[in-house]
Design a protein around this motif. Sequence first.
Motif, mmCIF file in Angstrom:
data_model
loop_
_atom_site.group_PDB
_atom_site.id
_atom_site.type_symbol
_atom_site.label_atom_id
_atom_site.label_comp_id
_atom_site.label_asym_id
_atom_site.label_seq_id
_atom_site.Cartn_x
_atom_site.Cartn_y
_atom_site.Cartn_z
ATOM 1 N N ALA A 43 0.843 -1.192 0.000
ATOM 2 C CA ALA A 43 0.000 0.000 0.000
ATOM 3 C C ALA A 43 0.879 1.243 0.000
ATOM 4 N N ASP A 44 0.412 2.279 -0.703
ATOM 5 C CA ASP A 44 1.112 3.563 -0.688
ATOM 6 C C ASP A 44 0.097 4.675 -0.880
ATOM 7 N N ALA A 45 0.564 5.890 -0.871
ATOM 8 C CA ALA A 45 -0.332 7.043 -0.945
ATOM 9 C C ALA A 45 -0.840 7.317 -2.347
ATOM 10 N N THR A 46 -0.308 6.644 -3.374
ATOM 11 C CA THR A 46 -0.709 6.968 -4.744
ATOM 12 C C THR A 46 -1.973 6.260 -5.177
ATOM 13 N N GLU A 47 -2.410 5.239 -4.435
ATOM 14 C CA GLU A 47 -3.597 4.492 -4.847
ATOM 15 C C GLU A 47 -4.256 3.841 -3.646
ATOM 16 N N ASP A 48 -5.582 3.905 -3.608
ATOM 17 C CA ASP A 48 -6.352 3.289 -2.532
ATOM 18 C C ASP A 48 -6.658 1.845 -2.933
ATOM 19 N N HIS A 49 -5.804 0.905 -2.510
ATOM 20 C CA HIS A 49 -6.017 -0.496 -2.834
ATOM 21 C C HIS A 49 -5.759 -1.357 -1.610
ATOM 22 N N VAL A 50 -6.137 -2.623 -1.710
ATOM 23 C CA VAL A 50 -5.866 -3.591 -0.656
ATOM 24 C C VAL A 50 -4.629 -4.366 -1.088
ATOM 25 N N SER A 51 -3.588 -4.309 -0.286
ATOM 26 C CA SER A 51 -2.345 -5.021 -0.586
ATOM 27 C C SER A 51 -2.497 -6.491 -0.209
ATOM 28 N N VAL A 52 -2.144 -7.363 -1.155
ATOM 29 C CA VAL A 52 -2.243 -8.804 -0.946
ATOM 30 C C VAL A 52 -0.922 -9.428 -1.381
ATOM 31 N N ASP A 53 -0.384 -10.351 -0.578
ATOM 32 C CA ASP A 53 0.855 -10.995 -1.023
ATOM 33 C C ASP A 53 0.531 -12.029 -2.102
ATOM 34 N N ALA A 54 1.548 -12.422 -2.847
ATOM 35 C CA ALA A 54 1.355 -13.291 -4.015
ATOM 36 C C ALA A 54 0.709 -14.625 -3.639
ATOM 37 N N ALA A 55 1.094 -15.214 -2.508
ATOM 38 C CA ALA A 55 0.538 -16.507 -2.102
ATOM 39 C C ALA A 55 -0.948 -16.389 -1.772
ATOM 40 N N ALA A 56 -1.323 -15.347 -1.033
ATOM 41 C CA ALA A 56 -2.737 -15.146 -0.689
ATOM 42 C C ALA A 56 -3.560 -14.848 -1.936
ATOM 43 N N PHE A 57 -2.973 -14.089 -2.868
ATOM 44 C CA PHE A 57 -3.664 -13.784 -4.120
ATOM 45 C C PHE A 57 -3.923 -15.075 -4.893
ATOM 46 N N ALA A 58 -2.890 -15.907 -5.045
ATOM 47 C CA ALA A 58 -3.028 -17.169 -5.788
ATOM 48 C C ALA A 58 -4.082 -18.068 -5.148
ATOM 49 N N LEU A 59 -4.118 -18.124 -3.827
ATOM 50 C CA LEU A 59 -5.112 -18.939 -3.133
ATOM 51 C C LEU A 59 -6.523 -18.408 -3.401
ATOM 52 N N ALA A 60 -6.698 -17.091 -3.349
ATOM 53 C CA ALA A 60 -8.016 -16.502 -3.611
ATOM 54 C C ALA A 60 -8.472 -16.805 -5.037
ATOM 55 N N VAL A 61 -7.538 -16.763 -5.989
ATOM 56 C CA VAL A 61 -7.876 -17.119 -7.373
ATOM 57 C C VAL A 61 -8.309 -18.575 -7.442
ATOM 58 N N GLU A 62 -7.541 -19.449 -6.811
ATOM 59 C CA GLU A 62 -7.840 -20.883 -6.820
ATOM 60 C C GLU A 62 -9.215 -21.161 -6.211
ATOM 61 N N LEU A 63 -9.567 -20.418 -5.171
ATOM 62 C CA LEU A 63 -10.859 -20.609 -4.502
ATOM 63 C C LEU A 63 -12.008 -19.876 -5.200
ATOM 64 N N GLY A 64 -11.706 -19.146 -6.271
ATOM 65 C CA GLY A 64 -12.751 -18.453 -7.029
ATOM 66 C C GLY A 64 -13.311 -17.235 -6.320
ATOM 67 N N ARG A 65 -12.508 -16.582 -5.490
ATOM 68 C CA ARG A 65 -13.005 -15.442 -4.710
ATOM 69 C C ARG A 65 -13.033 -14.131 -5.486
ATOM 70 N N PHE A 66 -12.316 -14.057 -6.574
ATOM 71 C CA PHE A 66 -12.261 -12.812 -7.341
ATOM 72 C C PHE A 66 -13.168 -12.913 -8.574
ATOM 73 N N PRO A 67 -14.118 -12.004 -8.713
ATOM 74 C CA PRO A 67 -14.960 -12.043 -9.910
ATOM 75 C C PRO A 67 -14.209 -11.633 -11.182
ATOM 76 N N LEU A 68 -13.074 -10.942 -11.010
ATOM 77 C CA LEU A 68 -12.246 -10.555 -12.153
ATOM 78 C C LEU A 68 -10.829 -10.349 -11.643
ATOM 79 N N HIS A 69 -9.863 -10.918 -12.360
ATOM 80 C CA HIS A 69 -8.463 -10.729 -11.979
ATOM 81 C C HIS A 69 -7.606 -10.764 -13.228
ATOM 82 N N TRP A 70 -6.432 -10.106 -13.129
ATOM 83 C CA TRP A 70 -5.532 -10.012 -14.272
ATOM 84 C C TRP A 70 -4.110 -9.762 -13.791
ATOM 85 N N GLN A 71 -3.174 -9.925 -14.712
ATOM 86 C CA GLN A 71 -1.755 -9.676 -14.464
ATOM 87 C C GLN A 71 -1.325 -8.510 -15.346
#
Length: 194
Positions: free
Chosen positions: A60-88
């Motif tokens: 996270a930084d001051a340039t954008e309001d986002h939720v910071s997620v580490d790569a492992a947690a992101f991959a798990l969320a993708v695997e579990l179908g938690r994101f309605p849309l994701h990209w690289q």
Amino acid sequence: MNEKATIEAAAPGPKLGPGLLVLVVGPSGAGKDTLLAYARERLAGRDDIRFARRRITRPADATEDHVSVDAAAFALAVELGRFPLHWQANGLSYALGEEVAQDIAHGRIVVANGSRAAVPEARARFARVKLVHVTAPTEILAARIAARGRESADEVLARLKREPPLDGPPDLRILNVDGVDAAGERLAAFLRGL
């Protein structure tokens, strides 16, 4: 956002609806986050319009309001179908969170900073999608990206060269060269009219 992003295929299923997903796309440095912040403030009383906070594998930084997620947690969320849309894109992973699907299911308008390369997947996943394209001249884009201080001059130039085409004409095009009030009000007015 970017430039030769790669999209991971989502599991087939019914399209998300009945709400509307508004994707705000354009090159890095176009001012998408600034215009989204402006519109969010102007439409704060509208319960039918929600502004998505993306999940990004970047601190996270001051340039954008986002939720910071580490790569492992992101991959798990993708695997579990938690994101309605994701990209690289640009070496990072981006996603819209589960609350976006919930808001869409409740018939709300969800406004999100997206990627031009993710638009076809968004159209495949959501029943209703509108596209806002924000851009600016190259020299303005370069100056804005450099001001963030996250990339070298060579990385800024490389980022500007990666610009996938839109899959069709946008529903609104904003040339963001004037003050934030002018361009931000165009976005807010567009959203009010939906």
